[in-house]
Write a protein that holds these residues in place. Structure first.
Motif, mmCIF file in Angstrom:
data_model
loop_
_atom_site.group_PDB
_atom_site.id
_atom_site.type_symbol
_atom_site.label_atom_id
_atom_site.label_comp_id
_atom_site.label_asym_id
_atom_site.label_seq_id
_atom_site.Cartn_x
_atom_site.Cartn_y
_atom_site.Cartn_z
ATOM 1 N N PRO A 65 0.820 -1.230 0.000
ATOM 2 C CA PRO A 65 0.000 0.000 0.000
ATOM 3 C C PRO A 65 0.844 1.266 0.000
ATOM 4 C CG PRO A 65 -0.885 -1.585 1.569
ATOM 5 C CD PRO A 65 0.434 -2.121 1.119
ATOM 6 N N ALA A 66 1.981 1.257 0.713
ATOM 7 C CA ALA A 66 2.859 2.431 0.713
ATOM 8 C C ALA A 66 3.453 2.666 -0.677
ATOM 9 C CB ALA A 66 3.969 2.253 1.742
ATOM 10 N N MET A 67 3.756 1.593 -1.387
ATOM 11 C CA MET A 67 4.252 1.714 -2.762
ATOM 12 C C MET A 67 3.173 2.304 -3.677
ATOM 13 S SD MET A 67 6.239 -1.946 -3.113
ATOM 14 C CE MET A 67 6.459 -1.771 -4.888
ATOM 15 N N LYS A 68 1.944 1.849 -3.506
ATOM 16 C CA LYS A 68 0.849 2.352 -4.352
ATOM 17 C C LYS A 68 0.613 3.835 -4.122
ATOM 18 C CE LYS A 68 -1.606 -2.042 -4.864
ATOM 19 N NZ LYS A 68 -2.846 -2.815 -4.543
ATOM 20 N N GLU A 69 0.699 4.273 -2.872
ATOM 21 C CA GLU A 69 0.495 5.694 -2.575
ATOM 22 C C GLU A 69 1.611 6.532 -3.192
ATOM 23 O OE1 GLU A 69 -1.009 9.271 -1.124
ATOM 24 O OE2 GLU A 69 -1.934 7.303 -1.455
ATOM 25 N N ALA A 70 2.852 6.100 -3.082
ATOM 26 C CA ALA A 70 3.962 6.840 -3.681
ATOM 27 C C ALA A 70 3.814 6.893 -5.197
ATOM 28 C CB ALA A 70 5.293 6.188 -3.293
ATOM 29 N N ARG A 71 3.390 5.807 -5.785
ATOM 30 C CA ARG A 71 3.214 5.796 -7.238
ATOM 31 C C ARG A 71 2.111 6.760 -7.658
ATOM 32 N NH1 ARG A 71 3.138 1.225 -11.811
ATOM 33 N NH2 ARG A 71 2.500 2.640 -13.475
ATOM 34 N N LYS A 72 1.012 6.763 -6.941
ATOM 35 C CA LYS A 72 -0.102 7.635 -7.303
ATOM 36 C C LYS A 72 0.348 9.097 -7.356
ATOM 37 C CE LYS A 72 -3.332 8.703 -4.254
ATOM 38 N NZ LYS A 72 -3.492 10.183 -4.310
ATOM 39 N N LEU A 73 1.082 9.530 -6.338
ATOM 40 C CA LEU A 73 1.556 10.912 -6.291
ATOM 41 C C LEU A 73 2.571 11.195 -7.390
ATOM 42 C CD1 LEU A 73 1.907 11.145 -2.416
ATOM 43 C CD2 LEU A 73 0.249 12.406 -3.827
ATOM 44 N N ALA A 74 3.485 10.255 -7.622
ATOM 45 C CA ALA A 74 4.498 10.448 -8.673
ATOM 46 C C ALA A 74 3.853 10.529 -10.047
ATOM 47 C CB ALA A 74 5.515 9.311 -8.630
ATOM 48 N N ASP A 75 2.845 9.703 -10.283
ATOM 49 C CA ASP A 75 2.177 9.726 -11.584
ATOM 50 C C ASP A 75 1.399 11.026 -11.786
ATOM 51 O OD1 ASP A 75 3.241 7.242 -11.946
ATOM 52 O OD2 ASP A 75 1.347 6.139 -11.824
ATOM 53 N N GLU A 76 0.859 11.567 -10.705
ATOM 54 C CA GLU A 76 0.186 12.863 -10.792
ATOM 55 C C GLU A 76 1.197 13.954 -11.133
ATOM 56 O OE1 GLU A 76 -1.754 13.294 -7.036
ATOM 57 O OE2 GLU A 76 -3.361 11.868 -7.503
ATOM 58 N N LEU A 77 2.367 13.889 -10.534
ATOM 59 C CA LEU A 77 3.415 14.865 -10.841
ATOM 60 C C LEU A 77 3.905 14.741 -12.282
ATOM 61 C CD1 LEU A 77 5.362 14.831 -7.472
ATOM 62 C CD2 LEU A 77 4.551 16.898 -8.655
ATOM 63 N N GLU A 78 3.945 13.519 -12.794
ATOM 64 C CA GLU A 78 4.364 13.337 -14.191
ATOM 65 C C GLU A 78 3.479 14.141 -15.129
ATOM 66 O OE1 GLU A 78 4.254 9.892 -17.577
ATOM 67 O OE2 GLU A 78 4.845 9.239 -15.567
ATOM 68 N N ASN A 79 2.193 14.239 -14.797
ATOM 69 C CA ASN A 79 1.262 14.995 -15.634
ATOM 70 C C ASN A 79 1.351 16.506 -15.412
ATOM 71 O OD1 ASN A 79 0.050 12.853 -17.048
ATOM 72 N ND2 ASN A 79 -1.260 12.358 -15.295
#
Length: 704
Positions: A671-685
């Motif tokens: 779950p901690a990995m999923k949360e970090a990914r969600k934020l990073a993917d938002e920043l990519e956009n």
């Protein structure tokens, strides 16, 4: 294409080569060993070894290796040259029967699940004459089994061979009741292989792909697979060139590469072989995955075999098409024109239905891994609930038997395909159901759950053994019957009624099915840590030991190995994610927001307001701060895993400790990995493309 027959099997020490190079009596003895399992006389072994060596040298080989399949899931090999010291400092090329039959690689560094201590190095490989030797990279490869000094099995091939013997023995017992003198029954498999091809240059810039096989970050591309324009579409010239060379290399190795096409996701493709005897099919699939990677490299590609390399688009599976045939070529899962009156077929069908129902947990765990957990249950692969699809006609036959009513055969119909110039196509009595984990497809079952990286030896070991157990029970009962036909009818109806819950012909993707499955009492083992502990359930231990496939200790070792593999996989992914965040993503976001802020400050100096830029700086800065905090949480969770590991194995070493550790990674780290990914993917956009530190999904998936 006229050269294909000459090319096919040219690098294989197959039956035609044996006939040519071996004396008739030696060939006959070897053939007896292959088909009947008789021991090979040492004198015969020496002659075979010498002929094999001479053939290999004539094909350019200088070395030989015992090629085996340890519990790593991939293949292993230790190369030895044929050279032996000769007179006056010269060498001669020799290869003995002893070297052919038995090897001794180091067994200490392979996963053993507690079967071996690190200091216990001795292990043995034993020639499997049922799978032909072949030449790869100027080396004679001899397929072998792998066991410890004490005889405990350390590989995936040995239990598969044992399971094949088990189902052969029990199926022959059943067939004798139908008046058939059958000496041997074989299971056959055709494992369809899905894979992705991406540019090597993009791969080299993605640490996550290099270290884990999948993208740990990546915002969706503006276009995915929603247009359905890649599936069965025209194949790109570069990909077609890869496929052509792949076919050529596989055909040289005697692998029946038959079908190739684009799959659903961008950059995704599939290769399907013709059916072969199960252990040979497993060997060939392992070779296929290796050859795919090598050929891809020569074409500027990297072949990705991970189950879910890209978020948001279909992942890759390996559909295990399984059937049973006699030594006379009779397919025991062939219904014939009137399946309702084909008692033999119905009995074998019943055995499979009962096996899938009673051992649904084992079938599920045979497809369990960290990678496959991302794929199962998504709208691209079957759900984690195991069920069977048998089609409309067989479904009606089963319903009639359960209800005691007369079965009324479906009228044979034709599909009008709307083109007058084409003939009508006979309509199958059952459609295909791609949402079903275990579907009957005419004269075989397609098990769709295994992931694309899997060695399907485990899946087929379980399937063979489970069906062997049901056939054993049926044979025990029917051999004692005074009235065979009456007993047969009663047995089929009784067992169909008892196990009909496993049959589901509907949409496995529908949420309503999960509710219905629960009502039926079917298991829903959603994750690998849920599934793998069932390996050592009492009924499963009894199954394996009764048929001599595994000892209880060997079963426990496999549970422990696979649970540890799950935890190690997530640990590697988490550490890779942290490394990319610290060294690539967070610095890129900080630089972008800093440069943007400097631009805003310059505009202010000349009296120009820039509200849009100010808002963008604020959004990027806030998201970056949130991502940095998520990174800290993930780092803490990974570090805390060390304490969990110490505590788990101090209190409960082995499989129980591995269970606790795997659940921690699933419940805390993932779950901690999923949360970090969600934020990073938002920043990519949000961040300008020129600042983003690695290729995006648009770059990778839609190359020219």
């Amino acid at each position: 294409m006229s050269k294909v027959p000459e090319l096919f099997g040219s690098m294989v020490f197959n039956e035609s080569v044996m006939k040519e190079r071996l004396p008739k009596d030696v060939f006959k003895a070897l053939k007896s060993t292959i088909t009947e399992g008789t021991a090979l006389d040492p004198t015969v072994a020496n002659i075979v070894a010498n002929a094999m060596k001479d053939w290999a040298i004539s094909m350019g080989a200088t070395h030989y290796t015992h090629w085996f399949q340890p519990m790593t899931g991939i293949t292993a090999e230790k190369h030895d040259s044929f050279i032996t010291p000769g007179a006056e400092g010269a060498v001669i090329m020799e290869f003995s029967g002893k070297e052919l039959i038995k090897g001794e690689p180091d067994a200490s560094s392979f996963p053993s699940g507690g079967l071996r201590a690190t200091f216990e190095a001795r292990g043995y490989t034993a020639w499997d004459p049922t799978s032909y030797a072949f030449i790869k990279d100027h080396t004679l490869c001899i397929p072998t089994a792998f066991c410890s000094y004490t005889g405990q099995i350390l590989d995936k091939k040995t239990p598969l061979l044992r399971s094949m013997e088990a189902i052969s023995k029990q199926a022959c017992r059943v067939l004798r009741l139908f008046g058939k003198d059958c000496k041997h029954v074989t299971t056959t498999v055709g494992p369809e292989q899905e894979y992705f091809l991406i540019n090597k240059s993009d791969y080299a810039k993605r640490p996550d792909l290099i270290l884990t096989g999948r993208t740990l970050f990546g915002a969706p591309a503006p276009k995915g697979q929603e247009m359905d324009d890649h599936y069965f579409g025209s194949i790109r010239p570069r990909v077609k060139a890869f496929m052509a060379e792949l076919d050529e290399e596989l055909w040289k190795l005697g692998i029946y590469s038959k079908t190739e096409h684009n799959e659903v996701a961008p950059c995704q493709h599939e290769m399907a072989p013709i059916f072969e005897t199960t252990n040979i099919a497993v060997d060939h699939n392992q070779l296929t995955m290796e050859v795919m990677k090598r050929v891809a490299d020569r074409h500027g590609f990297v072949c990705l075999l991970h189950e879910k390399p890209f978020e948001g688009i279909n992942g890759s599976g390996k559909h295990n098409n399984w059937s049973i045939s006699t030594d006379r070529g009779e397919n025991l899962l062939e219904p014939g024109n009137t399946p309702s009156s084909n008692a033999q077929f119905l009995l074998f069908l019943t055995a499979v239905i009962k096996a899938v129902d009673e051992y649904q947990d084992l079938l599920r765990l045979s497809a369990a891994s960290a990678g496959n957990d991302h794929r199962l249950g998504a709208h691209e692969a079957p759900p984690a609930v195991v069920s069977m699809y048998i089609g409309d006609e067989l479904g009606a036959v089963v319903d009639a038997m359960v209800s005691g009513k007369t079965y009324h055969a479906a009228e044979k119909t034709h599909m009008d395909i709307g083109v007058s110039a084409l003939p009508n196509i006979p309509k199958d009595t059952s459609d295909r159901n791609r949402t079903s984990p275990f579907a009957f497809t005419g004269n075989k079952f397609e098990f769709r759950m295994p992931g694309s990286t899997f060695n399907v030896a485990c899946t087929n070991t379980i399937l063979n053994t489970a069906v062997a157990e049901e056939l054993r029970q049926f044979a025990d009962e029917l051999e004692q019957a005074e009235n065979f036909e009456q007993a047969l009818s009663e047995l089929i109806i009784r067992e169909i009624k008892a196990h009909k819950r496993i049959i589901f012909n509907g949409n496995g993707y529908d949420d309503a099915w999960l509710v219905e499955a629960k009502k039926r009492g079917l298991s829903n083992l959603a994750s690998t840590p849920d599934a793998l502990p069932h390996y050592t359930d009492k009924k499963n231990l009894q199954l394996f030991t009764r048929h001599g496939v595994y000892t209880p200790v060997e079963v426990g070792s496999r549970e422990e190995i696979l649970l540890e593999e799950y935890a190690k996989t997530l640990r590697i992914e988490a550490l890779t994610m942290l490394d990319m965040l610290r060294k690539l993503i967070l610095p890129a976001c900080a630089k972008f927001s800093r440069d943007l802020a400097e631009g805003v400050a310059l505009k202010k100096q000349i009296g120009v307001d820039a509200p849009a830029e100010v808002e963008m700086v604020r959004r990027v800065t806030d998201k970056t701060a949130a991502l940095s905090a998520a990174q800290d949480v993930l780092a803490h969770k990974v570090e805390a895993a060390k304490d969990v590991l110490t505590e788990a194995f101090a209190v409960a070493p082995g499989g129980v400790g591995a269970r606790k550790l795997s659940r921690y990674y699933r419940d805390e780290v993932l779950p901690a990995m999923k949360e970090a990914r969600k934020l990073a993917d938002e920043l990519e956009n949000l961040v300008s493309k020129e600042y983003w530190p690695f290729p995006t999904y648009s770059d990778i998936l839609f190359y020219v």
